[in-house]
Design a protein around this motif. Sequence first.
Motif: not given
Length: 315
Positions: A102-109
Amino acid sequence: MYWEKRPPSSPRTGRGRHRGTVSSHRRGEGIRGQSCRSQCESPMPGVGSAPLHLLRAPGITAGPGGAAAGRGAAGGRGSDFACRLTRRVRCRAALRRAGRLVSEKRVERLMRVHHVAGSSGDGAAVSPVRPVVFAADPIGRDFTAPRPGMRLVGDTTELVTVEGKLYLATCIDLATREVAGWAMADHHRAELPVAALRMAAGRGGLEDKCVMSTDRGSEYTGDEFRAEISKLRMRQSMGRVSSCCDNAAAESWFALLKAEIGTTVRETCEAARADLCHYIGIEYNRSRLRRHPDHGYVTPLETRILLRQNLTPAA
């Protein structure tokens, strides 16, 4: 970045590129053949059947709002951003170890949606910092005194040796310019100027309400130094911030000290101690001539003796 093309029978969009499906080569963010929009809109799929458990890396907790459990929630905009960045990086690393790409931005969201935040450590209460109250400056750059024991100035300096730094704290009488007290140590905590002040008081001659003027260093604003001032029935004076002129008498004496003993790096702290004791106790207080307005060229020790004789009432 690699994009898949639609079959020839399918309509083309965006210059022959399929904009709705991504390959798994796109930074490992998507699943091959699954729409980007469907992945982003799905509540937690794409990271496993138990994603919340995977997101709970060590030090990561979930709670209502998320902000209350996170480090730096009240630490300002910059600190909050740094804490959020650390959380999502750690969560992404934990997911990658579990085999979820997974990407970093998706984890943040997803962390924001599910109120997952960094834990606050052991939960120990932080003691509030008491504001420092600075003393007034009754001396006001008037570095004179009519009699000994009426006004003192103090400061701290350092000498560099091969073994480390040696710190020196002094108390200088403004009437005689004699170094009435001094102390040396390998630290500059509050007990160093306290030891110098006790030496000056132990030699006798300090009046009640004697003024002790210093800068606003942490050694002089602490409770230990102020308690010693109150114990000796003295008054404390402090100059302004970043103004060496308010403590010019002490600063000029340090300049004289380093000009006469030199700034050579000594081998040991004991050698530096010996040089300082010899200079202060013998060369300066007892031998160095200074011009007095009434008595001419005399040493600081002779100045103290002469001033006390003049103040002694006749029989």
